[in-house]
Scaffold this motif. Structure first.
Motif, PDB file in Angstrom:
ATOM      1  N   VAL A  70       0.740   5.135   1.503  1.00 50.73           N
ATOM      2  CA  VAL A  70       0.079   6.043   2.432  1.00 50.73           C
ATOM      3  C   VAL A  70       0.744   7.402   2.306  1.00 50.73           C
ATOM      4  CG1 VAL A  70      -0.504   6.525   4.835  1.00 50.73           C
ATOM      5  CG2 VAL A  70      -0.407   4.148   4.024  1.00 50.73           C
ATOM      6  N   PHE A  74      -8.489   5.688  -0.829  1.00 52.25           N
ATOM      7  CA  PHE A  74      -9.119   6.499   0.211  1.00 52.25           C
ATOM      8  C   PHE A  74      -8.466   7.891   0.183  1.00 52.25           C
ATOM      9  CE2 PHE A  74      -8.852   2.079   1.504  1.00 52.25           C
ATOM     10  CZ  PHE A  74     -10.125   1.775   1.953  1.00 52.25           C
ATOM     11  N   CYS A  75      -9.271   8.928   0.305  1.00 50.51           N
ATOM     12  CA  CYS A  75      -8.682  10.268   0.404  1.00 50.51           C
ATOM     13  C   CYS A  75      -9.601  11.175   1.205  1.00 50.51           C
ATOM     14  CB  CYS A  75      -8.387  10.861  -0.969  1.00 50.51           C
ATOM     15  SG  CYS A  75      -9.825  11.340  -1.935  1.00 50.51           S
ATOM     16  N   GLN A  76      -9.006  12.229   1.768  1.00 48.07           N
ATOM     17  CA  GLN A  76      -9.760  13.158   2.597  1.00 48.07           C
ATOM     18  C   GLN A  76     -10.493  14.218   1.785  1.00 48.07           C
ATOM     19  OE1 GLN A  76     -10.217  13.116   6.027  1.00 48.07           O
ATOM     20  NE2 GLN A  76      -9.335  11.075   5.785  1.00 48.07           N
ATOM     21  N   LYS A  86     -14.084   6.879  -0.506  1.00 49.84           N
ATOM     22  CA  LYS A  86     -13.365   5.651  -0.804  1.00 49.84           C
ATOM     23  C   LYS A  86     -13.800   5.201  -2.194  1.00 49.84           C
ATOM     24  CE  LYS A  86     -16.680   2.382   1.228  1.00 49.84           C
ATOM     25  NZ  LYS A  86     -16.875   1.238   2.148  1.00 49.84           N
ATOM     26  N   TYR A  93      -4.135  11.285   3.155  1.00 47.64           N
ATOM     27  CA  TYR A  93      -4.677  12.052   4.279  1.00 47.64           C
ATOM     28  C   TYR A  93      -4.512  13.542   4.006  1.00 47.64           C
ATOM     29  CZ  TYR A  93      -4.921   7.547   6.554  1.00 47.64           C
ATOM     30  OH  TYR A  93      -5.221   6.242   6.851  1.00 47.64           O
ATOM     31  N   ASP A 134       0.832  -1.199   0.000  1.00 50.15           N
ATOM     32  CA  ASP A 134       0.000   0.000   0.000  1.00 50.15           C
ATOM     33  C   ASP A 134       0.873   1.257   0.000  1.00 50.15           C
ATOM     34  OD1 ASP A 134      -2.009  -1.823   0.273  1.00 50.15           O
ATOM     35  OD2 ASP A 134      -2.627  -1.225   2.287  1.00 50.15           O
ATOM     36  N   HIS A 164      -3.880   5.469   0.290  1.00 49.80           N
ATOM     37  CA  HIS A 164      -4.500   6.310   1.323  1.00 49.80           C
ATOM     38  C   HIS A 164      -3.887   7.697   1.219  1.00 49.80           C
ATOM     39  CE1 HIS A 164      -5.874   2.636   3.608  1.00 49.80           C
ATOM     40  NE2 HIS A 164      -4.836   2.135   2.964  1.00 49.80           N
ATOM     41  N   LEU A 173     -16.633   8.421   2.706  1.00 47.60           N
ATOM     42  CA  LEU A 173     -15.745   7.716   3.654  1.00 47.60           C
ATOM     43  C   LEU A 173     -16.329   7.816   5.063  1.00 47.60           C
ATOM     44  CD1 LEU A 173     -13.057   6.222   3.926  1.00 47.60           C
ATOM     45  CD2 LEU A 173     -11.952   8.433   4.296  1.00 47.60           C
ATOM     46  N   ASN A 221      -3.455  -0.807  -1.903  1.00 50.22           N
ATOM     47  CA  ASN A 221      -4.342   0.334  -1.675  1.00 50.22           C
ATOM     48  C   ASN A 221      -3.571   1.651  -1.674  1.00 50.22           C
ATOM     49  OD1 ASN A 221      -6.597  -1.492  -1.050  1.00 50.22           O
ATOM     50  ND2 ASN A 221      -5.505  -1.869   0.865  1.00 50.22           N
TER      51      ASN A 221
END
Length: 246
Positions: free
Chosen positions: A162, A202-204, A233, A182, A160, A180, A246, A178
């Motif tokens: 991040v 996934f993201c903010q 997501k 943030y 992944d 991610h 999310l 994955n």
């Protein structure tokens, strides 16, 4: 007549054969759109008929490993001048993955291919069957704590990715697993680049130019719906890329 048809039915419909084919090499030292376009235009104008429907291999062996290359844009430029890119040779791991995502397979570098007794050529290469020992990377996640700037490309092989900071427009992040983020995701994010359909993104804050999972993608225009600039997501359901809160 029946005997002839029966004989044809019993034969295989194709055969794979190894052969040696001479190919044109386009050796890339650096890449930016305008410089490449100008240089290619000048080269092709000297012998326009020679380059029509010419398959070429893009050699990255003299291109800096940290350079980001937009292979989709590069392919389109080559085709405008009659060249048809068929593969890349050499390059960093990130560049090779980016080329693979654009549909270009990778060939072994010249240092491996040149182990035969035949001399190498500056303008062409002989393609042959080569036995290569492949080292499989250990699965590991990658964590980035600083902003990913425009023009940067970051790849997490075997795990992944991040990102604990924003991803700017013009940046590209890739992972076998994955992704991610943030922070705001404004560039391009490609998860499951080696075909993992279970990968997720996934993201903010969704502000991306493109997101992709296992080759299924959506571009900026498709993303600007009710979840634009929201925490999301993204995952695959069959062949459909689904985005949810999310």
């Amino acid at each position: 007549m029946q005997d002839t048809e029966a004989a044809l039915d019993s034969e295989a419909c194709f055969k794979l054969k190894g052969s040696r084919v001479t190919m044109t090499i386009l050796e890339l030292y650096r890449y930016d759109y305008q410089s490449f376009n100008d240089a290619l235009s000048s080269t092709v104008s000297s012998a326009p008929d020679f380059f029509q429907q010419t398959p070429v291999i893009l050699s990255l062996e003299k291109c800096p490993a940290q350079d980001f290359i937009d292979f989709i844009e590069l392919e389109e430029l080559c085709r405008e001048y009659g060249m048809v890119p068929v593969a890349v040779r050499g390059g960093s791991e990130e560049q090779i993955v980016s080329a693979n995502v654009a549909g270009l397979p990778s060939l072994p570098p010249a240092s491996i291919a040149s182990k035969s007794n035949e001399p190498a050529s500056e303008s062409a290469v002989t393609i042959r069957e080569v036995e290569i020992e492949v080292e499989v990377p250990v699965s590991a996640n990658k964590v980035i704590t600083t902003p990913v700037r425009s023009g940067q490309q970051i790849y997490a092989p075997g795990g992944d990715l991040v990102v604990m900071a924003p991803v700017s427009a013009g940046a590209e992040i890739l992972a076998d697993g994955n992704i991610h983020v943030y922070g705001p995701l404004r560039g391009r994010a490609l998860a499951g680049v080696k075909g993992d359909n279970s990968a997720r993104i996934f993201c903010q804050s969704l502000e991306a130019e493109l997101i992709s999972i296992a080759g299924n993608y959506k571009v900026n225009e498709d993303l600007q719906g009710s979840l634009w600039k929201q925490a999301i997501k993204a995952e695959l359901e069959g062949d459909q890329l689904i985005i949810s809160p999310l």
